[in-house]
Scaffold this motif. Structure first.
Motif, short mmCIF file in Angstrom:
data_model
loop_
_atom_site.label_atom_id
_atom_site.label_comp_id
_atom_site.label_asym_id
_atom_site.label_seq_id
_atom_site.Cartn_x
_atom_site.Cartn_y
_atom_site.Cartn_z
N GLY A 17 -22.89 10.93 4.27
CA GLY A 17 -21.62 11.00 3.54
C GLY A 17 -21.63 12.07 2.48
O GLY A 17 -20.63 12.79 2.31
N LEU A 18 -22.75 12.21 1.77
CA LEU A 18 -22.85 13.26 0.76
C LEU A 18 -22.83 14.64 1.40
O LEU A 18 -22.11 15.54 0.96
CB LEU A 18 -24.13 13.08 -0.06
N GLY A 19 -23.63 14.82 2.46
CA GLY A 19 -23.72 16.13 3.10
C GLY A 19 -22.39 16.61 3.65
O GLY A 19 -21.99 17.76 3.43
N VAL A 20 -21.68 15.74 4.36
CA VAL A 20 -20.38 16.10 4.90
C VAL A 20 -19.36 16.23 3.77
O VAL A 20 -18.53 17.14 3.75
CB VAL A 20 -19.91 15.07 5.94
N GLY A 21 -19.47 15.33 2.80
CA GLY A 21 -18.52 15.36 1.68
C GLY A 21 -18.62 16.61 0.84
O GLY A 21 -17.61 17.15 0.39
N TYR A 22 -19.86 17.11 0.61
CA TYR A 22 -20.01 18.35 -0.14
C TYR A 22 -19.16 19.47 0.44
O TYR A 22 -18.63 20.32 -0.27
CB TYR A 22 -21.47 18.85 -0.08
N LYS A 142 -25.50 5.34 -7.04
CA LYS A 142 -25.10 4.50 -5.92
C LYS A 142 -23.59 4.34 -5.88
O LYS A 142 -22.96 4.41 -4.81
CB LYS A 142 -25.77 3.13 -6.01
N LEU A 143 -22.97 4.14 -7.05
CA LEU A 143 -21.52 4.07 -7.13
C LEU A 143 -20.91 5.38 -6.65
O LEU A 143 -19.97 5.39 -5.85
CB LEU A 143 -21.09 3.80 -8.57
N ALA A 144 -21.45 6.51 -7.13
CA ALA A 144 -20.92 7.82 -6.77
C ALA A 144 -21.05 8.07 -5.27
O ALA A 144 -20.12 8.55 -4.62
CB ALA A 144 -21.66 8.91 -7.55
N ALA A 145 -22.23 7.73 -4.70
CA ALA A 145 -22.46 7.97 -3.28
C ALA A 145 -21.62 7.04 -2.41
O ALA A 145 -21.16 7.43 -1.34
CB ALA A 145 -23.94 7.80 -2.97
N SER A 146 -21.41 5.81 -2.85
CA SER A 146 -20.59 4.87 -2.08
C SER A 146 -19.14 5.35 -2.03
O SER A 146 -18.49 5.32 -0.98
CB SER A 146 -20.65 3.47 -2.72
N PHE A 147 -18.63 5.80 -3.17
CA PHE A 147 -17.29 6.36 -3.23
C PHE A 147 -17.19 7.59 -2.32
O PHE A 147 -16.23 7.75 -1.56
CB PHE A 147 -16.95 6.73 -4.67
N ILE A 201 -23.97 22.44 1.79
CA ILE A 201 -24.65 21.44 2.61
C ILE A 201 -26.07 21.20 2.11
O ILE A 201 -26.59 20.08 2.19
CB ILE A 201 -24.66 21.89 4.10
N GLU A 202 -26.67 22.24 1.54
CA GLU A 202 -28.05 22.10 1.06
C GLU A 202 -28.18 21.15 -0.12
O GLU A 202 -29.30 20.79 -0.52
CB GLU A 202 -28.63 23.47 0.69
N GLY A 203 -27.05 20.72 -0.67
CA GLY A 203 -27.08 19.79 -1.80
C GLY A 203 -27.75 18.47 -1.48
O GLY A 203 -28.15 17.73 -2.39
N ILE A 204 -27.88 18.11 -0.19
CA ILE A 204 -28.59 16.89 0.18
C ILE A 204 -30.00 16.89 -0.41
O ILE A 204 -30.50 15.85 -0.86
CB ILE A 204 -28.65 16.74 1.72
N ALA A 205 -30.65 18.07 -0.41
CA ALA A 205 -32.02 18.15 -0.93
C ALA A 205 -32.09 17.77 -2.40
O ALA A 205 -33.13 17.30 -2.87
CB ALA A 205 -32.57 19.55 -0.71
N ASN A 206 -31.00 17.97 -3.14
CA ASN A 206 -31.03 17.71 -4.57
C ASN A 206 -30.98 16.22 -4.91
O ASN A 206 -31.20 15.84 -6.06
CB ASN A 206 -29.87 18.44 -5.26
#
Length: 440
Positions: A17-22, A142-147, A201-206
């Motif tokens: 979700g984070l990777g696609v969302g970025y 967790k709240l941020a990632a769930s949203f 997309i590379e933000g997943i690593a962070n």
């Protein structure tokens, strides 16, 4: 005293979700400006090369992210593989990317809401978005990632609905019409807008440091995200351009000013603006912008946090909030810089600066990849990139060509970017403590 630690709460679905969302806002706006530079064929060729770069880069980057799961991402890999000076340069380019991409998206959010509420200035909406989503990130990852997961799923579904409505209506004659208006040079001029399809997309690593079992889950998150984005990119490009030609999704009727809303312009060729699907696209399209805005704020906070934690930026930026265990100071600092950038009103230029940061980050990351393979052959690598050394070398070569092309077509912005990096590096040399310099 031990370093401040972030809380491990993220699993593979949230990483997807984070990777696609970025990235997903790049499907909704910005990319169509590359059509004005290269036409259908020019942007398509540029995008094919950029897809090749991102696929090979992502799997190479994943090897390092799984082996070194730290919030600094590329900064950590370069610091370890190339030394502290190039590590600093990698870190500052990463910060430039993650700090300058959000204000461009915030401006798009503000402009969109201004259309609905014209009495309120777009900057009010943009700054309000910064305050709301920075606060959400401070309250907990967790709240941020769930949203992020929820709005990303909605944005993906909406893109699929858009494709379902427009794909049956495409004509190949529309794809062929005026396909390369500026010749071969248009291909190179379109590169930043092809990058915008996949930027960050590379933000997943962070968030690897906040991931449960990062050695496994980062691979799943990276791989599933990049494959999802490639599919969405292809179907969005073909379905948007194919309904009536590229000019119709760059220039609104009766206007010579490029639009930031290519998908509504495309779907308007198929259904009436009063149709529920048209309104649904507009509404959920805003969520696509919010997904990327919110997600890049999250990743950028981690990049700035790591810079502060290791002493390459003011130490206060490397502090973790005592209650929420999030990099609150770093998030607020990034918001302040983003709001200042908003007031310049230079959205296109801000996008290009972010792209310069990304491309330089990719180049240094791939050099770091080879350095780590050489210097630390025994480093535990839960995942190893396929087809080594072809994948990392392909990413390095394409990124290098992109950098040269972007400098040629954007010399003034290249100078601004170089000044930002140069002044930051000067700070690094002059104002770091002696204990840091002694380790260089």
């Amino acid at each position: 005293m031990s370093d401040p630690q972030l809380k491990k709460v993220l699993g593979p679905v949230m990483l997807w979700g984070l990777g696609v969302g970025y990235v997903i806002s790049g499907m909704y706006f910005g990319w169509n400006l590359g059509l004005a530079e290269g036409g259908t064929l020019g942007l398509a060729i540029a995008t094919v090369f950029i897809i090749a770069m991102y696929l090979t880069f992502t799997f190479s980057y994943t090897e390092m992210a799984c082996a070194i799961p730290k919030a600094g991402g590329a900064f950590e890999y370069a610091n370890r593989g190339l030394g502290k000076q190039l590590g600093f340069v990698a870190g500052i380019t990463q910060n430039i990317e993650f700090v300058f991409a959000p204000p461009a998206i915030a401006a798009a959010i503000g402009a969109y809401l201004n259309l609905l509420y014209p009495s309120i200035d777009y900057l009010t909406f943009a700054i309000g978005a910064y305050v709301i989503f920075t606060s959400m990130n401070i309250l907990g990852v967790k709240l941020a990632a769930s949203f992020e997961l929820v709005i990303t799923v909605l944005a993906v579904v909406e893109l699929l609905i858009f494709a379902g409505v427009t794909l049956p209506e495409i004509k190949f004659s529309n794809l062929e019409h005026n396909a390369l208006p500026n010749g071969v040079s248009g291909i190179f001029a379109a590169i930043p807008f092809a990058i915008w399809f996949f930027l960050a997309i590379e933000g997943i690593a962070n968030v690897a440091e906040e991931t449960i079992n990062p050695q496994r889950n980062v691979l799943i998150g990276f791989g599933s995200a990049i494959l999802t984005l490639v599919v969405l990119c292809v179907i969005t490009f073909l379905s948007a351009v194919g309904v009536a030609g590229w000019e119709t999704i760059v220039y609104p009727p009766g206007s010579v000013e490029p639009s930031d809303s290519p998908l509504p312009l495309a779907i308007a060729q198929v259904i009436d603006s009063s149709h529920i699907l048209y309104k649904l696209l507009i509404g959920v399209g805003l969520l696509g912008l919010i997904a990327s805005f919110h997600g890049i704020i999250l990743a950028g906070g981690r990049a700035t946090f790591e810079f502060g934690r290791v002493g390459y930026a003011p130490p206060m930026l490397g502090k973790v909030h005592s209650r929420f265990k999030t990099p609150a100071n770093a998030l607020v600092a990034n918001m302040v810089v983003g709001v200042i950038a908003l007031f310049t009103g230079k959205t296109g230029e801000i996008i290009t600066i972010a792209c310069f940061g990304a491309i330089c980050l990719y180049i240094i990351s791939m050099i770091s990849f080879f350095a780590l393979r050489r210097k630390e052959p025994d480093l535990v690598r839960p995942f190893k990139v396929p087809l080594y050394p072809l994948f990392p070398m392909t990413a390095l070569v394409i990124a290098s060509v992109c950098l040269v092309a972007m400098m040629y077509y954007n010399p003034k912005i290249a100078l601004v970017f170089a000044s930002l990096v140069g002044l930051s590096y000067l700070y690094f040399l002059l104002f770091l403590g002696k204990d840091k310099k002694a380790k260089l």
